[in-house]
Design an enzyme around this catalytic site. Structure first.
Site, PDB file in Angstrom:
ATOM      1  N   GLU A  72       0.740  -1.336  -0.118  1.00 22.17           N
ATOM      2  CA  GLU A  72      -0.143   0.052  -0.070  1.00 22.17           C
ATOM      3  C   GLU A  72       0.916   1.375  -0.009  1.00 22.17           C
ATOM      4  O   GLU A  72       0.474   2.413  -0.640  1.00 22.17           O
ATOM      5  CB  GLU A  72      -1.013   0.028   1.348  1.00 22.17           C
ATOM      6  CG  GLU A  72      -1.997  -1.167   1.009  1.00 22.17           C
ATOM      7  CD  GLU A  72      -1.291  -2.463   1.690  1.00 22.17           C
ATOM      8  OE1 GLU A  72      -0.235  -2.748   2.218  1.00 22.17           O
ATOM      9  OE2 GLU A  72      -2.141  -3.481   1.385  1.00 22.17           O
ATOM     10  N   PHE A  82      -5.587   0.311   5.710  1.00 20.81           N
ATOM     11  CA  PHE A  82      -4.577   0.458   5.139  1.00 20.81           C
ATOM     12  C   PHE A  82      -4.108   1.590   4.290  1.00 20.81           C
ATOM     13  O   PHE A  82      -3.021   2.248   4.391  1.00 20.81           O
ATOM     14  CB  PHE A  82      -4.248  -0.751   4.143  1.00 20.81           C
ATOM     15  CG  PHE A  82      -4.539  -2.025   4.778  1.00 20.81           C
ATOM     16  CD1 PHE A  82      -4.035  -2.423   5.965  1.00 20.81           C
ATOM     17  CD2 PHE A  82      -5.306  -3.043   4.071  1.00 20.81           C
ATOM     18  CE1 PHE A  82      -4.297  -3.711   6.362  1.00 20.81           C
ATOM     19  CE2 PHE A  82      -5.754  -4.067   4.633  1.00 20.81           C
ATOM     20  CZ  PHE A  82      -5.245  -4.614   5.814  1.00 20.81           C
ATOM     21  N   ASP A 104     -14.378  -9.828   9.810  1.00 22.36           N
ATOM     22  CA  ASP A 104     -12.598  -9.748   9.907  1.00 22.36           C
ATOM     23  C   ASP A 104     -12.141  -9.200  11.254  1.00 22.36           C
ATOM     24  O   ASP A 104     -10.916  -9.263  11.471  1.00 22.36           O
ATOM     25  CB  ASP A 104     -12.380  -8.842   8.800  1.00 22.36           C
ATOM     26  CG  ASP A 104     -12.235  -9.673   7.441  1.00 22.36           C
ATOM     27  OD1 ASP A 104     -12.413 -10.941   7.657  1.00 22.36           O
ATOM     28  OD2 ASP A 104     -12.025  -9.209   6.421  1.00 22.36           O
TER      29      ASP A 104
END
Lengths: 311, 280
Positions: free
Chosen positions: A55, A80, A114
């Site tokens: 990233e 990110f 998640d």
């Protein structure tokens, strides 16, 4: 009006819709099926660039492309994009004021299962502190389409915040949005509920709960957090006398803080904030998580009453 | 290359070195050591190799240069000034409040600066984007990059290197200014990035090693780079930190310390003596 659609899906559709502009480059970091840039990739394969799981490199490479006249959409998960790549965004995109549009998906705790590592709850606070960048946090498909259009039409860095969860449609597809201008969704005189993103639907529900108690709440969607619509906030402070904000983000530095910054310096009135209170998220069903963290219509209504009681 | 041309480049490089010393001395801070070590490469690029025009610093077809080791702004500015992008006298405004010459290169204020840098490794990554844009647009400009050897300790360098090789960016020509020293001492003591050439080769680059102060070697390496297709180019340029000033050469202490006026005068006197010897 269409059924539930995730704002990330509307983002992907908008990239395809506006993608015929040859200046547009869409970049991803191995998440194109999740960030929904894969639709653009299929239609314009020569202008979609996958940077792999990197990233930091994604952001600086986007900056380099922008110096050559490209309008670059750089996509990754919000945690990110705003977190891992913060300093690349700051130094290589925002400082030189380059035409990079960060398409950050999977923002907030509604990412769900998640868990905390992937739930960006501080991204707006981080991005808002950087000069030159504009921030839009849309609440549905029509406002997501507008966010992409505004980012293309206005030079400079943008941070566009999208969610994973399918959400109901607040706006008709022909709604006229204006960059930097909030939307009054319901007029009212007793208290103003100022929300964005996924919380807009709950703000409208909260207004109904309050109506049952003869409280007439105004509901405002602040899709553009930066530059913020000072006029609509000051007007709300003057006309309703108290405010409650609602955001799927930490209350430190997000929409609530942005509203409070305007109110305290221009027309001080009570501001209560509904958001995540200095905690990490956790794994779980998105709707259960929203309940656990107090991101509900009931909590907004309760905080609205608290705000009124401070008068 | 003809001796006359080499002589001319040497003179230009010496003037650029004088500019570095004047600028950092006037600022009272800045980075002369690594600026002096990459001066000959900068001179070759801006006075022999690059397709640039000081009158059109934003021409979309120009070659680009990214000073990824952005703390070496003094050599970039001095080179640009010497090449006519802005007045040489302005160098002495470096780092001052009312100057456009920011402490680290800023593309929005300094004519000829192609990318704002200063946070190490980000420049190389941005250069990957410029090279990608060149490929997408079928343009034949090249993207040159100046890297520090200590800078190779940054992880982003290797993300960028992987991407440049993956996308076959043969329009990218990078130089590692391999002077062996970083702020805290020898690179091999602080955090050893060696073997540098082998690492880039393993990442899929076309790698050459040269003497950073030998114009014929610089020329040959660039010509080789231009003739190979399909790989990004890394030229590992062995250099001397502080090159050209006897008391600065090989000293890590001159990485980020500006000369005092007396030291500047001594250094410039040395360089003037060298210029006179070139004329003779």
């Amino acid at each position: 009006m269409a059924g539930n659609i995730a704002t990330r899906a509307a983002y992907g559709d908008a990239l395809v819709e506006f993608g015929s502009d040859e200046r547009i480059i869409v970049m991803d970091a191995d998440l194109s099926k999740s960030t929904k840039t894969d639709g653009f990739q299929k239609k314009y394969p020569d202008r979609h660039i996958n940077m792999g799981i990197a990233e930091a490199n994604l952001m600086c490479t986007a900056a380099g492309l922008a110096t050559c006249g490209k309008i670059v959409f750089a996509s990754s998960f919000a945690v990110f994009a705003a977190g891992r790549a913060f300093e690349q965004v700051r130094n290589s995109i925002c400082y030189p004021n380059l035409n990079v549009k960060i398409g950050a998906t999977h923002a907030g705790i509604s990412v769900g299962e998640d868990g905390a590592s992937h739930q960006a709850i501080e991204d707006i606070a981080i991005m808002r502190s950087i000069p030159n960048i504009s921030i839009i946090s849309p609440c549905d498909a029509a406002s997501s389409r507008f966010a992409v259009k505004a980012a293309i039409e206005n030079d400079g860095p943008f941070y566009l915040r999208f969610g994973r969860l399918a959400v109901p449609q607040i706006y008709d597809e022909n709604t006229k949005f204006e960059f930097g201008k909030g939307m009054v969704l319901k007029d009212g005189t007793d208290v103003s509920i100022i929300a964005n993103g996924l919380m807009v639907q709950y703000a409208l529900e909260a207004a109904k709960i309050l109506a049952e108690q003869d409280i007439n709440a105004r509901v405002i969607d602040i899709h553009t957090i930066k530059p913020i619509d000072r006029d609509i906030i000051i007007k709300a402070a003057k006309e309703t006398g108290c405010i409650v904000t609602a955001e799927e983000h930490t209350i430190m530095g997000g929409l609530g803080s942005a509203v409070a910054e305007v109110v305290t310096s221009e027309y001080p009135v009570p501001v209560k904030m509904v958001g995540i209170e200095d905690k990490f998220g956790k794994s779980g069903n998105p709707y259960e998580l929203l309940e656990i963290y107090g991101l509900t219509a009931e909590n907004i209504a309760a905080k609205a009453i608290e705000s009124m009681q401070m008068l | 290359m003809e001796q006359k041309e080499i002589l001319s480049l040497k003179k230009t490089a010496t003037n650029i070195r004088k500019g570095i010393l004047r600028a950092t001395c006037s600022a009272g801070s800045g980075h002369p050591g690594g600026s002096l070590s990459i001066t000959d490469i900068m001179t070759y690029l801006y006075f022999k190799e690059m397709n640039i025009d000081p009158k059109e610093p934003k021409n979309p077809d120009r070659d680009r240069f990214v000073m990824s080791k952005g703390h070496c702004a003094p050599v970039l500015y001095s080179t640009l000034a010497e090449r006519g992008f802005f007045p040489v006298e302005d160098l002495e405004t470096l780092r001052k409040t009312d100057s456009y010459l920011e402490g680290h290169p800023h593309m929005r204020t300094v004519p000829g600066v192609d990318m704002s840098t200063g946070s190490l490794a980000q420049g190389m990554s941005a250069a990957v984007g410029m090279a990608l844009a060149g490929k997408i647009d079928n343009k034949d400009y090249r993207v040159f990059v100046g890297l520090g050897d200590g800078e190779l300790e940054e992880g982003l360098i290797w993300e960028a290197s992987m991407a440049a090789a993956h996308y076959k960016l043969d329009n990218m020509i990078c130089f590692v200014d391999y002077n062996g020293l970083q702020i805290d001492g020898k690179i091999t003591d602080v955090m050893n990035p060696e073997p540098i050439a082998d690492k880039f080769e393993a990442f899929g680059w076309y790698v050459q090693s040269i003497d950073a102060h030998d114009y014929e070697q610089i020329e040959k390496a660039i010509e080789n780079a231009k003739n190979q297709k399909g790989k990004p180019n890394m030229i590992v340029a062995h250099s001397i930190k502080g090159k050209g000033v006897s008391f600065m050469e090989g000293q890590a202490g001159w990485h980020g310390v500006a000369p005092k006026p007396e030291e500047r005068d001594r250094a410039i006197a040395e360089l003037d003596e060298y210029l006179a010897s070139l004329d003779a």
